[in-house]
Design an enzyme around this catalytic site. Sequence first.
Site: not given
Length: 484
Positions: A177-178, A240
């Site tokens: 998950d960036h 996110h």
Amino acid sequence: MVSRVIPVDPFDLVIFGGTGDLARRKILPGLYRRFLSGQMPEDARIIGAARSDHDDTEFRAMVGNAINEFVDRDKQEKATIAAFLERLSYIKVDARGEEGWKELAGKMRKGVVHAFYFSVGPSLFGDIAERLHAYGMADAESRIVVEKPFGHDLKTAQALNATLAKHFDEHQIYRIDHYLGKETVQNLMAVRFGNMLFEPLWNAQNVDHIQITVAETVGVGGRGGYYDKSGAMRDMVQNHMMQLLCLIAMEPPYAFEPDAVRDEKLKVIRALDPVDPDDIVRGQYCEDEDGPSYFDDVENPDSRTESFIALKTHISNWRWKGTPFYLRTGKRMRARTSEIAIVFKDPPHSIFGEQERQKANVLVIRLQPNEGINLRVTIKEPGPGGMRLVEVPLDMSFKEALGPEAEDIPDAYERLIMDVIRGNQTLFMRGDEVEAAWAWTDPLIDGWTDRGDRPKSYDPGSSGPEDALMLMHKDGRRWREVKA
């Protein structure tokens, strides 16, 4: 301050989907920047794998063009680019067939880290994992990186976890998950657990409410087919924003180690209350002179999928009972911004009179743009004429506070890929964490689907539907303004 760039061990990194958009925009330019910084060892190798017909020369040319397009000009050093491209090769691979797999297995060196990046759709995860195992590449030390969406609901997430678990142990699976790779997200943990100033106040006794906003100015664009099956809830909230909420709300882990951190995040998700239907607002952007409507973007005039969602939830544990968490995210909004705002309670009594009642302190963590931390406090307005109060920011922009070094902060993908090579899973999601998030999300989606709820329309360039404002106003609160 001297930047500390620690090289990683030698590695072979295979990027499945190596000619795709994510590889071109993020993964390969990020790897070049790590090579430029000196973090990548000289004998590191990167292998692109995809179904398209290319040879090494053509693949390197594609990557060179990607560097030219997506890397800042001042970091484009011809000699360094040439040296980086020499470490690249390409193999045509059929994810669902046998073409290319034997050749790929023959390329993998012994005695180096083996990492496999699944930059492909989830429908191919099982096929690739099976062939990595069948051709002897899924050994006990290899690592795989999988991108979101990790499942469409709890059932599919469980199925994906089970598929990967056939050939890889949990410690080998890196669910990326960036958002967790962003510098400010990690600084949130540093602010909380590295300073005595905040952590004693980080609870329901002192915090009035918390807002998490992720606003985008773009529409769904070319992602219409995917997005209309997903929507803002699945695309942003379930992953996110859930991760941001967990980092804000979790208890201090015993150490900054993978399972210690992820155990505490899991406790938060499991303590989340169900959301009342009256505390959810969904929206779809309209057409304007700058772009088409959501219906046109997804080519579905009867779509009930949301491009905007706002909701209120609570966490039923000792630290947070009674403190609401407000989340909102949307497309085609007024400004591109991602921020977390911790709004503290008013002082119990104002000694300065009601006309000089001070505003609540607010700690704002900005994720984008202009990463930084801002604390709003009340002081006396300078000058004569009595005690007049004014609100001022104590503002720390990373670029201003850290100077040129802040310009070299790695992109989220750069940091996370290097963590894969190191074998550090702290900033990656664990399987039970993903499943717990879906277990909370699914009933909300099922609820509005069963009720036949339609999203509210909102104007592009706004802060979302009017009902989203009322979500806060009915509680006597206001959203922080999304500024252009």
